[in-house]
Design a protein around this motif. Sequence first.
Motif, PDB file in Angstrom:
ATOM      1  N   ILE A   1       8.662  -5.657   0.479  1.00  9.21           N
ATOM      2  CA  ILE A   1       8.702  -5.225  -0.010  1.00  9.21           C
ATOM      3  C   ILE A   1       7.553  -3.512   0.472  1.00  9.21           C
ATOM      4  CG2 ILE A   1       8.354  -3.646  -2.686  1.00  9.21           C
ATOM      5  CD1 ILE A   1       8.416  -6.900  -3.750  1.00  9.21           C
ATOM      6  N   ILE A   2       7.992  -2.452   1.314  1.00  6.85           N
ATOM      7  CA  ILE A   2       7.853  -1.116   1.573  1.00  6.85           C
ATOM      8  C   ILE A   2       6.960  -0.527   0.293  1.00  6.85           C
ATOM      9  CG2 ILE A   2       7.785   0.304   3.419  1.00  6.85           C
ATOM     10  CD1 ILE A   2       9.698  -1.351   4.755  1.00  6.85           C
ATOM     11  N   VAL A   3       5.988   0.401   0.128  1.00  7.63           N
ATOM     12  CA  VAL A   3       5.047   0.516  -0.595  1.00  7.63           C
ATOM     13  C   VAL A   3       4.604   2.205   0.442  1.00  7.63           C
ATOM     14  CG1 VAL A   3       4.841  -0.876  -1.886  1.00  7.63           C
ATOM     15  CG2 VAL A   3       2.893  -0.610  -0.460  1.00  7.63           C
ATOM     16  N   SER A   4       3.942   3.532  -0.416  1.00  4.95           N
ATOM     17  CA  SER A   4       3.232   3.790   0.499  1.00  4.95           C
ATOM     18  C   SER A   4       2.083   3.622   0.856  1.00  4.95           C
ATOM     19  CB  SER A   4       3.565   5.023  -0.699  1.00  4.95           C
ATOM     20  OG  SER A   4       2.466   4.937  -1.872  1.00  4.95           O
ATOM     21  N   ASP A   5       1.169   3.030   0.563  1.00  5.70           N
ATOM     22  CA  ASP A   5      -0.374   3.571   0.610  1.00  5.70           C
ATOM     23  C   ASP A   5      -0.973   1.914  -0.294  1.00  5.70           C
ATOM     24  OD1 ASP A   5      -1.039   3.941  -1.887  1.00  5.70           O
ATOM     25  OD2 ASP A   5      -0.966   6.053  -1.756  1.00  5.70           O
ATOM     26  N   MET A   6      -2.075   1.483   0.424  1.00  7.50           N
ATOM     27  CA  MET A   6      -2.953   0.570  -0.154  1.00  7.50           C
ATOM     28  C   MET A   6      -3.127   0.481  -1.119  1.00  7.50           C
ATOM     29  SD  MET A   6      -3.284  -1.404   3.038  1.00  7.50           S
ATOM     30  CE  MET A   6      -4.689  -2.953   2.870  1.00  7.50           C
ATOM     31  N   HIS A   7      -3.400   1.790  -1.306  1.00 11.23           N
ATOM     32  CA  HIS A   7      -3.327   1.042  -3.938  1.00 11.23           C
ATOM     33  C   HIS A   7      -2.420   0.801  -3.880  1.00 11.23           C
ATOM     34  CE1 HIS A   7      -7.452   3.439  -3.119  1.00 11.23           C
ATOM     35  NE2 HIS A   7      -7.230   4.590  -2.414  1.00 11.23           N
ATOM     36  N   GLU A   8      -1.052   1.115  -3.954  1.00 11.12           N
ATOM     37  CA  GLU A   8       0.671   1.173  -4.218  1.00 11.12           C
ATOM     38  C   GLU A   8       0.254  -0.814  -3.650  1.00 11.12           C
ATOM     39  OE1 GLU A   8       5.397   1.849  -4.344  1.00 11.12           O
ATOM     40  OE2 GLU A   8       3.956   3.410  -2.935  1.00 11.12           O
ATOM     41  N   ARG A   9      -0.042  -0.551  -2.597  1.00  6.07           N
ATOM     42  CA  ARG A   9       0.200  -2.333  -2.310  1.00  6.07           C
ATOM     43  C   ARG A   9      -1.082  -3.794  -3.286  1.00  6.07           C
ATOM     44  NH1 ARG A   9      -2.497  -4.764   3.289  1.00  6.07           N
ATOM     45  NH2 ARG A   9       0.081  -5.737   3.933  1.00  6.07           N
ATOM     46  N   LYS A  10      -1.961  -2.883  -4.142  1.00  8.12           N
ATOM     47  CA  LYS A  10      -2.706  -3.974  -4.600  1.00  8.12           C
ATOM     48  C   LYS A  10      -2.492  -3.586  -5.791  1.00  8.12           C
ATOM     49  CE  LYS A  10      -6.026  -1.458  -2.618  1.00  8.12           C
ATOM     50  NZ  LYS A  10      -7.801  -1.185  -2.676  1.00  8.12           N
TER      51      LYS A  10
ATOM     52  N   GLU B   1     -11.524  -6.150  -5.540  1.00  6.60           N
ATOM     53  CA  GLU B   1     -10.743  -4.946  -6.767  1.00  6.60           C
ATOM     54  C   GLU B   1     -10.031  -6.226  -7.712  1.00  6.60           C
ATOM     55  OE1 GLU B   1      -9.405  -1.352  -6.027  1.00  6.60           O
ATOM     56  OE2 GLU B   1      -6.846  -2.406  -5.618  1.00  6.60           O
ATOM     57  N   GLN B   2      -9.629  -6.736  -7.558  1.00  5.39           N
ATOM     58  CA  GLN B   2      -8.757  -7.842  -8.117  1.00  5.39           C
ATOM     59  C   GLN B   2      -9.617  -8.429  -9.149  1.00  5.39           C
ATOM     60  OE1 GLN B   2      -5.651  -7.577  -9.211  1.00  5.39           O
ATOM     61  NE2 GLN B   2      -4.985  -6.214  -7.029  1.00  5.39           N
ATOM     62  N   TRP B   3     -11.149  -9.066  -9.091  1.00  4.45           N
ATOM     63  CA  TRP B   3     -12.154  -9.906  -9.844  1.00  4.45           C
ATOM     64  C   TRP B   3     -12.428  -8.418 -10.428  1.00  4.45           C
ATOM     65  CZ3 TRP B   3     -17.444 -11.514  -7.835  1.00  4.45           C
ATOM     66  CH2 TRP B   3     -17.733 -11.964  -8.610  1.00  4.45           C
ATOM     67  N   THR B   4     -12.782  -7.680 -10.350  1.00  3.22           N
ATOM     68  CA  THR B   4     -13.183  -6.227 -11.273  1.00  3.22           C
ATOM     69  C   THR B   4     -12.147  -6.285 -12.384  1.00  3.22           C
ATOM     70  OG1 THR B   4     -14.397  -5.765  -8.632  1.00  3.22           O
ATOM     71  CG2 THR B   4     -14.500  -4.636 -11.072  1.00  3.22           C
TER      72      THR B   4
ATOM     73  N   VAL C   1       4.495  -7.513   0.769  1.00  2.51           N
ATOM     74  CA  VAL C   1       3.899  -5.629  -0.580  1.00  2.51           C
ATOM     75  C   VAL C   1       3.174  -5.543   1.075  1.00  2.51           C
ATOM     76  CG1 VAL C   1       3.592  -5.050  -1.973  1.00  2.51           C
ATOM     77  CG2 VAL C   1       3.802  -6.641  -2.474  1.00  2.51           C
ATOM     78  N   MET C   2       3.339  -4.052   1.737  1.00  2.00           N
ATOM     79  CA  MET C   2       3.383  -3.271   2.932  1.00  2.00           C
ATOM     80  C   MET C   2       3.248  -2.409   2.992  1.00  2.00           C
ATOM     81  SD  MET C   2       3.940  -4.756   7.148  1.00  2.00           S
ATOM     82  CE  MET C   2       2.831  -6.381   7.344  1.00  2.00           C
ATOM     83  N   PRO C   3       2.089  -1.244   3.255  1.00  4.87           N
ATOM     84  CA  PRO C   3       2.410  -0.176   3.630  1.00  4.87           C
ATOM     85  C   PRO C   3       3.063   0.214   4.248  1.00  4.87           C
ATOM     86  CG  PRO C   3       0.291  -0.373   2.881  1.00  4.87           C
ATOM     87  CD  PRO C   3       0.852  -1.904   3.462  1.00  4.87           C
ATOM     88  N   LYS C   4       4.170   1.002   4.591  1.00 12.09           N
ATOM     89  CA  LYS C   4       4.952   2.088   4.833  1.00 12.09           C
ATOM     90  C   LYS C   4       4.251   2.095   6.872  1.00 12.09           C
ATOM     91  CE  LYS C   4       4.874   6.572   3.486  1.00 12.09           C
ATOM     92  NZ  LYS C   4       6.200   7.364   2.624  1.00 12.09           N
ATOM     93  N   ALA C   5       2.983   2.673   6.324  1.00 11.17           N
ATOM     94  CA  ALA C   5       1.730   2.863   7.962  1.00 11.17           C
ATOM     95  C   ALA C   5       1.781   1.614   8.735  1.00 11.17           C
ATOM     96  CB  ALA C   5       0.807   3.456   7.482  1.00 11.17           C
ATOM     97  N   LEU C   6       2.100   0.483   8.008  1.00 12.57           N
ATOM     98  CA  LEU C   6       1.650  -1.053   8.602  1.00 12.57           C
ATOM     99  C   LEU C   6       2.414  -1.740   9.096  1.00 12.57           C
ATOM    100  CD1 LEU C   6      -1.750  -1.507   5.866  1.00 12.57           C
ATOM    101  CD2 LEU C   6      -1.758  -0.661   8.949  1.00 12.57           C
ATOM    102  N   VAL C   7       3.586  -1.109   8.665  1.00 11.06           N
ATOM    103  CA  VAL C   7       4.621  -2.127   9.029  1.00 11.06           C
ATOM    104  C   VAL C   7       4.538  -2.786  10.566  1.00 11.06           C
ATOM    105  CG1 VAL C   7       7.356  -2.457   9.578  1.00 11.06           C
ATOM    106  CG2 VAL C   7       6.349  -0.977   7.241  1.00 11.06           C
TER     107      VAL C   7
END
Length: 194
Positions: free
Chosen positions: A86-95, A120-123, A67-73
């Motif tokens: 899976i290409i997503v829009s940003d880091m928030h969507e990635r997580k 974030e996941q632990w929280t 899962v990777m944001p398009k800007a980081l591909v």
Amino acid sequence: MGNVIKSVGVFCGSASGVGYDFASEAGLVGAHLGHQKLSLVYGGGQVGLMGAVADACLNHGGQVFGVMPKALVEKEIAHPNLTELIIVSDMHERKAKMATMADAFVVLPGGTGTMEEFFEQWTWGQIGYHRKPIALLNVAGFFDPLITMLDQMVSRGFLSAQHREMLLYASDIETILNSFSTYEHPPAKGYSQG
């Protein structure tokens, strides 16, 4: 009552680290997931620990979902041989996507991005957004200072003992996966004044 784990989200570095062969340990994680027919959900890169865990899982018959944001591909060098990227829009969507896809999480050594994803996941687990286990793979004592800090959070009253105990850790992936099967999620965090 055991948990059914079919997919494991892995947070780890896009670098390989120095002073220890962290990449070999990441490879052991990927190989073990592949052997156990557990899908790997991770950030999608082919470099550093990310690439090592993905390659090993693929080489041992596992399915790997990146899962990777398009800007980081291009920047993170997307892995070309995944089961699915899976290409997503940003880091928030990635997580958020990784949180949805994975039944449990393993944190390998990494930098600030890895720590941000982990916390974030632990929280989210603490406040009841999900009930999925999360564990630190404490390779070569990498997380020892963090574990000490978390214990201080408990002793100073900033983290409850039950939420500290929900974070699992071990130095080998077999122990972690075994602990996932018997994991019991604590009640969601409550708040009080005073």
